[in-house]
Scaffold this motif. Structure first.
Motif, mmCIF file in Angstrom:
data_model
loop_
_atom_site.group_PDB
_atom_site.id
_atom_site.type_symbol
_atom_site.label_atom_id
_atom_site.label_comp_id
_atom_site.label_asym_id
_atom_site.label_seq_id
_atom_site.Cartn_x
_atom_site.Cartn_y
_atom_site.Cartn_z
ATOM 1 N N GLN A 71 0.843 -1.186 0.000
ATOM 2 C CA GLN A 71 0.000 0.000 0.000
ATOM 3 C C GLN A 71 0.887 1.248 0.000
ATOM 4 O O GLN A 71 1.889 1.311 0.699
ATOM 5 C CB GLN A 71 -0.883 -0.023 1.242
ATOM 6 N N GLY A 72 0.534 2.229 -0.821
ATOM 7 C CA GLY A 72 1.323 3.454 -0.928
ATOM 8 C C GLY A 72 2.435 3.365 -1.961
ATOM 9 O O GLY A 72 3.154 4.331 -2.197
ATOM 10 N N THR A 73 2.594 2.208 -2.609
ATOM 11 C CA THR A 73 3.631 2.007 -3.624
ATOM 12 C C THR A 73 3.006 2.074 -5.010
ATOM 13 O O THR A 73 1.954 1.493 -5.249
ATOM 14 C CB THR A 73 4.307 0.627 -3.439
ATOM 15 N N HIS A 74 3.669 2.778 -5.928
ATOM 16 C CA HIS A 74 3.214 2.900 -7.312
ATOM 17 C C HIS A 74 4.285 2.302 -8.216
ATOM 18 O O HIS A 74 5.439 2.726 -8.158
ATOM 19 C CB HIS A 74 2.986 4.368 -7.691
ATOM 20 N N VAL A 75 3.887 1.336 -9.058
ATOM 21 C CA VAL A 75 4.830 0.653 -9.935
ATOM 22 C C VAL A 75 4.287 0.695 -11.362
ATOM 23 O O VAL A 75 3.090 0.506 -11.580
ATOM 24 C CB VAL A 75 5.033 -0.821 -9.494
ATOM 25 N N GLU A 76 5.192 0.924 -12.332
ATOM 26 C CA GLU A 76 4.823 0.891 -13.740
ATOM 27 C C GLU A 76 5.767 -0.038 -14.482
ATOM 28 O O GLU A 76 6.949 -0.092 -14.176
ATOM 29 C CB GLU A 76 4.910 2.288 -14.361
ATOM 30 N N GLY A 77 5.231 -0.764 -15.483
ATOM 31 C CA GLY A 77 6.083 -1.612 -16.310
ATOM 32 C C GLY A 77 5.479 -2.968 -16.560
ATOM 33 O O GLY A 77 4.267 -3.156 -16.499
ATOM 34 N N LYS A 78 6.366 -3.930 -16.825
ATOM 35 C CA LYS A 78 5.948 -5.305 -17.080
ATOM 36 C C LYS A 78 6.441 -6.164 -15.927
ATOM 37 O O LYS A 78 7.638 -6.180 -15.625
ATOM 38 C CB LYS A 78 6.526 -5.803 -18.404
ATOM 39 N N LEU A 79 5.521 -6.885 -15.308
ATOM 40 C CA LEU A 79 5.833 -7.742 -14.171
ATOM 41 C C LEU A 79 5.637 -9.191 -14.590
ATOM 42 O O LEU A 79 4.544 -9.579 -15.000
ATOM 43 C CB LEU A 79 4.922 -7.392 -12.991
ATOM 44 N N VAL A 80 6.713 -9.996 -14.534
ATOM 45 C CA VAL A 80 6.673 -11.407 -14.904
ATOM 46 C C VAL A 80 7.073 -12.213 -13.678
ATOM 47 O O VAL A 80 8.102 -11.926 -13.059
ATOM 48 C CB VAL A 80 7.628 -11.707 -16.078
ATOM 49 N N SER A 81 6.246 -13.226 -13.321
ATOM 50 C CA SER A 81 6.526 -14.001 -12.120
ATOM 51 C C SER A 81 6.063 -15.442 -12.274
ATOM 52 O O SER A 81 5.033 -15.711 -12.888
ATOM 53 C CB SER A 81 5.812 -13.359 -10.923
ATOM 54 N N ASP A 82 6.838 -16.362 -11.679
ATOM 55 C CA ASP A 82 6.427 -17.761 -11.605
ATOM 56 C C ASP A 82 5.574 -18.009 -10.365
ATOM 57 O O ASP A 82 4.814 -18.958 -10.309
ATOM 58 C CB ASP A 82 7.651 -18.687 -11.552
ATOM 59 N N GLY A 83 5.726 -17.152 -9.354
ATOM 60 C CA GLY A 83 4.998 -17.308 -8.099
ATOM 61 C C GLY A 83 3.817 -16.360 -8.017
ATOM 62 O O GLY A 83 3.477 -15.659 -8.963
ATOM 63 N N ALA A 84 3.192 -16.341 -6.853
ATOM 64 C CA ALA A 84 2.015 -15.509 -6.633
ATOM 65 C C ALA A 84 2.392 -14.035 -6.527
ATOM 66 O O ALA A 84 3.493 -13.691 -6.106
ATOM 67 C CB ALA A 84 1.301 -15.952 -5.360
ATOM 68 N N ILE A 85 1.447 -13.170 -6.914
ATOM 69 C CA ILE A 85 1.627 -11.721 -6.836
ATOM 70 C C ILE A 85 0.459 -11.144 -6.057
ATOM 71 O O ILE A 85 -0.697 -11.496 -6.308
ATOM 72 C CB ILE A 85 1.663 -11.083 -8.243
ATOM 73 N N ARG A 86 0.759 -10.252 -5.133
ATOM 74 C CA ARG A 86 -0.285 -9.530 -4.387
ATOM 75 C C ARG A 86 -0.055 -8.036 -4.569
ATOM 76 O O ARG A 86 1.052 -7.553 -4.361
ATOM 77 C CB ARG A 86 -0.257 -9.894 -2.913
#
Length: 152
Positions: A21-36
């Motif tokens: 919370q309070g974090t802003h991210v831009e781009g492409k996110l690639v993951s083999d695991g879970a993302i929250r």
């Protein structure tokens, strides 16, 4: 939890990526695991695991995931291999491709939806009768084409 139990738990657990919370991210996110996501994400997400957009989270992204749970707000096209869940009083705005969709009372969904089940390719061993039936039906098809050509 003692150390031994913690180590055993960590061995079977997969890495989880979290955007707080309070974090802003831009781009492409690639993951083999879970993302929250509890903050804000803009871009693209390609995840082999599950994606959860938490109560405080906002995703303005195209999302490819195994399962997706929307407990916040999502704006973008979704492609899930398993289940899409939109919790009560939460929102998804975008096109969806998913075999299973669950929208709880109060959940909001705006967009086009296509539900397709993943199917296993039907392969069976060839049997002796199959080749003669195939040849027979192919001969009928060729005869029909020949009549069409002769007719005009």
């Amino acid at each position: 939890m003692n150390r031994r139990m913690f180590k055993e738990f960590r061995k079977t657990d997969f890495a989880e990526t979290s955007i707080g919370q309070g974090t802003h991210v831009e781009g492409k996110l690639v993951s083999d695991g879970a993302i929250r996501i509890e903050g804000e994400f803009r871009g693209e997400i390609a995840c082999k695991g599950d994606v959860i957009v938490g109560e405080h989270g906002t995703a303005r992204a195209g999302i490819l995931a195994n399962d997706l749970t929307v407990a916040g707000k999502v704006y973008g096209d979704i492609d899930v291999k398993g289940r899409l869940t939109i919790t009560a009083s939460r929102q998804l705005h975008g096109n969806v491709l998913a075999p299973t969709i669950l929208i709880q009372d109060g959940g909001v969904y705006n967009g086009n939806c296509r539900m397709e089940r993943q199917t296993e390719p039907q392969s069976r061993p060839a049997q002796e009768g199959d080749s003669s039936q195939h040849s027979h039906s192919q001969a009928k098809e060729n005869a029909g084409k020949e009549k069409s050509r002769q007719a005009g």
